[in-house]
Enzyme design. Structure first.
Site, PDB file in Angstrom:
ATOM      1  N   HIS A  17       0.798  -1.092  -0.054  1.00  9.11           N
ATOM      2  CA  HIS A  17       0.085  -0.075  -0.090  1.00  9.11           C
ATOM      3  C   HIS A  17       0.804   1.270  -0.052  1.00  9.11           C
ATOM      4  O   HIS A  17       0.586   2.154  -0.904  1.00  9.11           O
ATOM      5  CB  HIS A  17      -1.012   0.033   1.173  1.00  9.11           C
ATOM      6  CG  HIS A  17      -1.999  -1.171   1.453  1.00  9.11           C
ATOM      7  ND1 HIS A  17      -2.116  -1.937   2.570  1.00  9.11           N
ATOM      8  CD2 HIS A  17      -2.874  -1.394   0.359  1.00  9.11           C
ATOM      9  CE1 HIS A  17      -3.012  -2.423   2.302  1.00  9.11           C
ATOM     10  NE2 HIS A  17      -3.663  -2.447   1.115  1.00  9.11           N
ATOM     11  N   LYS A  41     -17.829  -7.461   5.597  1.00  7.80           N
ATOM     12  CA  LYS A  41     -16.933  -8.658   6.453  1.00  7.80           C
ATOM     13  C   LYS A  41     -16.233  -7.811   7.669  1.00  7.80           C
ATOM     14  O   LYS A  41     -15.907  -6.673   7.375  1.00  7.80           O
ATOM     15  CB  LYS A  41     -15.924  -9.124   5.319  1.00  7.80           C
ATOM     16  CG  LYS A  41     -15.127  -8.004   4.286  1.00  7.80           C
ATOM     17  CD  LYS A  41     -14.083  -8.530   3.541  1.00  7.80           C
ATOM     18  CE  LYS A  41     -13.236  -7.597   2.887  1.00  7.80           C
ATOM     19  NZ  LYS A  41     -12.013  -7.769   2.065  1.00  7.80           N
ATOM     20  N   ARG A  90      -1.772  -6.198  -8.428  1.00  2.56           N
ATOM     21  CA  ARG A  90      -0.485  -7.074  -8.328  1.00  2.56           C
ATOM     22  C   ARG A  90      -0.441  -8.285  -9.260  1.00  2.56           C
ATOM     23  O   ARG A  90       0.787  -8.453  -9.693  1.00  2.56           O
ATOM     24  CB  ARG A  90      -0.606  -7.658  -6.992  1.00  2.56           C
ATOM     25  CG  ARG A  90      -0.543  -6.810  -5.651  1.00  2.56           C
ATOM     26  CD  ARG A  90      -0.873  -7.371  -4.536  1.00  2.56           C
ATOM     27  NE  ARG A  90      -2.517  -7.893  -4.450  1.00  2.56           N
ATOM     28  CZ  ARG A  90      -3.237  -8.193  -3.539  1.00  2.56           C
ATOM     29  NH1 ARG A  90      -2.844  -8.172  -2.279  1.00  2.56           N
ATOM     30  NH2 ARG A  90      -4.572  -8.594  -3.865  1.00  2.56           N
ATOM     31  N   SER A 128      -2.822  -7.934   2.885  1.00  4.53           N
ATOM     32  CA  SER A 128      -3.136  -7.482   4.288  1.00  4.53           C
ATOM     33  C   SER A 128      -3.503  -8.979   4.745  1.00  4.53           C
ATOM     34  O   SER A 128      -3.104  -9.370   6.051  1.00  4.53           O
ATOM     35  CB  SER A 128      -4.294  -6.743   4.250  1.00  4.53           C
ATOM     36  OG  SER A 128      -3.677  -5.520   3.904  1.00  4.53           O
TER      37      SER A 128
HETATM   38  O1  PNS Z   1      -8.938  -2.983   0.080  1.00  3.85           O
HETATM   39  P1  PNS Z   1     -10.176  -3.653  -0.616  1.00  3.85           P
HETATM   40  O2  PNS Z   1     -11.000  -4.304   0.539  1.00  3.85           O
HETATM   41  O3  PNS Z   1     -10.029  -4.271  -1.785  1.00  3.85           O
HETATM   42  O4  PNS Z   1     -10.912  -2.397  -1.043  1.00  3.85           O
HETATM   43  C1  PNS Z   1     -12.242  -2.520  -1.516  1.00  3.85           C
HETATM   44  C2  PNS Z   1     -12.891  -1.100  -1.714  1.00  3.85           C
HETATM   45  C3  PNS Z   1     -12.983  -0.360  -0.293  1.00  3.85           C
HETATM   46  C4  PNS Z   1     -12.104  -0.256  -2.669  1.00  3.85           C
HETATM   47  C5  PNS Z   1     -14.157  -1.431  -2.144  1.00  3.85           C
HETATM   48  O5  PNS Z   1     -14.960  -2.490  -1.645  1.00  3.85           O
HETATM   49  C6  PNS Z   1     -15.307  -0.185  -2.313  1.00  3.85           C
HETATM   50  O6  PNS Z   1     -15.094   0.906  -3.232  1.00  3.85           O
HETATM   51  N1  PNS Z   1     -16.160  -0.265  -1.353  1.00  3.85           N
HETATM   52  C7  PNS Z   1     -17.111   0.907  -1.240  1.00  3.85           C
HETATM   53  C8  PNS Z   1     -18.565   0.388  -1.844  1.00  3.85           C
HETATM   54  C9  PNS Z   1     -18.605   0.577  -3.480  1.00  3.85           C
HETATM   55  O7  PNS Z   1     -18.656   1.790  -3.824  1.00  3.85           O
HETATM   56  N2  PNS Z   1     -18.670  -0.386  -4.007  1.00  3.85           N
HETATM   57  C10 PNS Z   1     -18.592  -0.193  -5.576  1.00  3.85           C
HETATM   58  C11 PNS Z   1     -19.760  -0.346  -6.337  1.00  3.85           C
HETATM   59  S1  PNS Z   1     -20.564  -2.092  -6.019  1.00  3.85           S
END
Ligand code: PNS
Length: 160
Positions: A17, A41, A90, A128
């Site tokens: 990150h 989650k 990645r 993570s």
């Molecule tokens: O580190 P992560 O868990 O891969 O991050 C995922 C994240 C936070 C980028 C994603 O889950 C997100 O943007 N969530 C907010 C809800 C949202 O806007 N979803 C997209 C439309 S379904």
């Protein structure tokens, strides 16, 4: 330029990150690291812990801010006046999910772009969840997490 948002769970923040944060911060006026309040989650680290770890990791980088957000990312972006989402990729395995998110976000707000950066090869295996697994079993995490955060992460699992 403008405001970029780097969203994620950061559960916990890793050196992968930080690599994306440093490379994105030079491309924009302000980079907001946006930590999702994850309702679906349950995160291992609380929001307060994830924000604290990010504060330690990010220190005084002048154009990087840390925020939490709930709900849709595009709504957070609109409130912040941000037009660019930054994501790290990645491997091919990240691609399908990230493409889906990028296209949904584009559908929700066509003025928002997602900028993908390839993770540095030395972090291409890092996640993570791997850090949590190592910490849970008393493995070394120092090489994988930002300076000053390893002891807090290990302490979470009574491994400090
Ligand atoms: O580190 P992560 O868990 O891969 O991050 C995922 C994240 C936070 C980028 C994603 O889950 C997100 O943007 N969530 C907010 C809800 C949202 O806007 N979803 C997209 C439309 S379904």
């Amino acid at each position: 330029m403008g405001v970029f948002v780097y969203p994620g769970s950061f559960d916990p923040v890793t050196r992968g990150h930080m690599d994306i944060i440093d490379r994105a911060a030079v491309l924009c006026d302000k980079l907001i690291v946006a930590v999702l309040t994850n309702r679906s989650k349950t995160p291992a680290f609380s929001m307060a812990e994830r924000l604290d770890l990010l504060r330690t990791a990010i220190g005084d980088r002048p154009n990087v801010e840390i925020r939490s957000f709930d709900g849709l990312l595009v709504h957070f972006m609109e409130n912040e006046g941000a037009k660019t989402i930054v994501k790290g990729l990645r491997a091919v395995s990240d691609f399908e999910y990230e493409m889906q998110m990028a296209l949904i976000n584009k559908h929700l707000d066509p003025t928002i772009e997602t900028l993908f950066m390839m993770a540095d090869a030395k972090y291409s295996f890092l996640s993570s969840s791997a850090v949590r697994e190592l910490a849970r079993h008393g493995g070394q995490v120092d090489d994988f997490v930002p300076a000053g955060t390893a002891s807090v992460i290990l302490a979470k699992y009574d491994r400090s």
